[in-house]
Design an enzyme around this catalytic site. Sequence first.
Site, PDB file in Angstrom:
ATOM      1  N   ALA A 430       0.818  -1.278  -0.138  1.00 39.17           N
ATOM      2  CA  ALA A 430       0.074  -0.088  -0.004  1.00 39.17           C
ATOM      3  C   ALA A 430       0.804   1.262  -0.095  1.00 39.17           C
ATOM      4  CB  ALA A 430      -0.953  -0.130   1.045  1.00 39.17           C
ATOM      5  N   CYS A 431       0.367   2.125  -0.897  1.00 41.60           N
ATOM      6  CA  CYS A 431       1.167   3.537  -0.803  1.00 41.60           C
ATOM      7  C   CYS A 431       0.044   4.482  -1.104  1.00 41.60           C
ATOM      8  CB  CYS A 431       2.181   3.634  -2.007  1.00 41.60           C
ATOM      9  SG  CYS A 431       1.753   3.600  -3.511  1.00 41.60           S
ATOM     10  N   ASP A 432       0.582   6.078  -1.121  1.00 36.78           N
ATOM     11  CA  ASP A 432      -0.457   6.538  -1.248  1.00 36.78           C
ATOM     12  C   ASP A 432      -1.411   6.731  -2.523  1.00 36.78           C
ATOM     13  OD1 ASP A 432      -1.103   8.661   0.525  1.00 36.78           O
ATOM     14  OD2 ASP A 432       0.036  10.529  -0.764  1.00 36.78           O
ATOM     15  N   ILE A 464      -3.723   3.200   0.162  1.00 37.08           N
ATOM     16  CA  ILE A 464      -3.793   3.241   1.576  1.00 37.08           C
ATOM     17  C   ILE A 464      -5.393   3.529   1.841  1.00 37.08           C
ATOM     18  CG2 ILE A 464      -3.676   4.121   3.999  1.00 37.08           C
ATOM     19  CD1 ILE A 464      -0.911   4.070   3.451  1.00 37.08           C
TER      20      ILE A 464
END
Length: 519
Positions: A430-432, A464
């Site tokens: 998960a990233c922005d 996220i």
Amino acid sequence: MTTTSETKRGGTRVGVQKFGTFISNMVLPNIAAFIAWGLITALFIETGWLPLLGIDATWVQQLGGWSSDPDVTNTGLVGPMITYLLPLLIANTGGRMVYGVRGGVVGTIATMGVIVGAGIPMFLGAMIVGPGAAWVMKKVDALWAGKIRAGFEMLVDNFSGGIVGAGLAVVAFFVIAPAVTAISSFLETVVSWLVETSLLPLASIFVEPGKILFLNNAINHGVFTPLGTVEAERNGQSILFLIEANPGPGLGLLLAFAVFGVGLLRASAPGAILIQFVGGIHEIYFPYVLAKPLLVVAVIAGGASGVLTNVIFQSGLRAPASPGSIIAILAQTPPGSFVGVILSVIISAAVSFLVASIIIRASRKTDLAAVAAGDTALADAVAKNAANKGRDSQVGSLLSTSGGDAAATSTVEPQNTAAVSAPITSIVFACDAGMGSSAMGATVMRNKIKKAGIEGVTVVNQAIANLDGSADLVITQRELTPRATEKSPNSLHYSVDNFMGSPKYDEVVALLESQKASK
């Protein structure tokens, strides 16, 4: 007093970061649609590639919406896509970010009101109405949450969503559309005035530092992409697509380090050039500026000279170039703008190189002494870059693969260790934005799992904001772990600094192997 001021500045910066991320995240997942629109425009409109090559068959005219046959009423793809498809995609994405699928549906319904009411491409309206309508729907649902009799949930949900969506569409038509149209017209007037007075290059004074600090995606996809798309629909091209996306300033800066730099900054520059200029990942050069903050002058000068070149030649792109690769830029360049666009890249790179070379050479002796003493300027700058952005950064991993160990790998222990004993069948990176760095990390992990002969484990990447708690294991950049833990509290969480090569991946594989052996 100082602590209070610093806290206030930090809070303000975080607030700006979150707002910029929210705006850009509405556009980023839909960039493929913008590119598709740009390609269709480039090929089929009356001044497009196919008509210029003498291919003006009826089907080309129909797709471009300029058929000379009075019996043909097809309006083409270009107009409907920019008027309806692109704003509705943005609205749906923004609504989903606020209230899931239900928010996306209601946000899309309401946005139709502002689109029809305005009669022009409504990107700004979609960014306001989409998430705004989803927020209203969320609050309305909260009024009777837990109070609906069993068996009536679907009836209430469907009718309440339809009623709220219809009501907000009417409000958007009569109230929001005129207001947003006025704002859009004002912004377009300002841009036109800056172009006509040759003052648009001054935008680089704000754009380049904003990119380097934390707002590169918000500036490009949140501001220039919507305004530029409207201008391109009217004029066939827009200079706004090249203000932030021009790879020239970063290229010149990295070339200066490759020629005059020292230590790891010089060793990693050639690989960074390939990633930045061809790959289009501009973030790769941000740590180089942070290592020597005065170099922001070089990229500002390079950016301004590139914009000025495009102003002089009246050149631009048909659609956004994302990522900002020279390949993507040339693919979106209309026939009459090739000279101006290519010169803007060359001139901006030359100016950036010249200014950066002077600054780098002026401190060469000091830099050599620092290298001899074990300088860690690049690693420190990579960490500072991630801190400035307030979210994950793929720069450390990319630089470590192009010239050295630019960023140390996190030694943070896994969060929610109580979940270790639970079987792991799904892993989420998960990233922005749910793209870029997390996608690369997911690929690395899939390869490791496949090599270990482990089956039955899915590895995906996502934003996220889209975590729903169903993942067994979540891997994030360490600054993002608290947010990920909040979104998915029952998952096992791992924090890493380097998405491309963390030893934590081996720990995960070992955990999966032990799980497999215990069956």
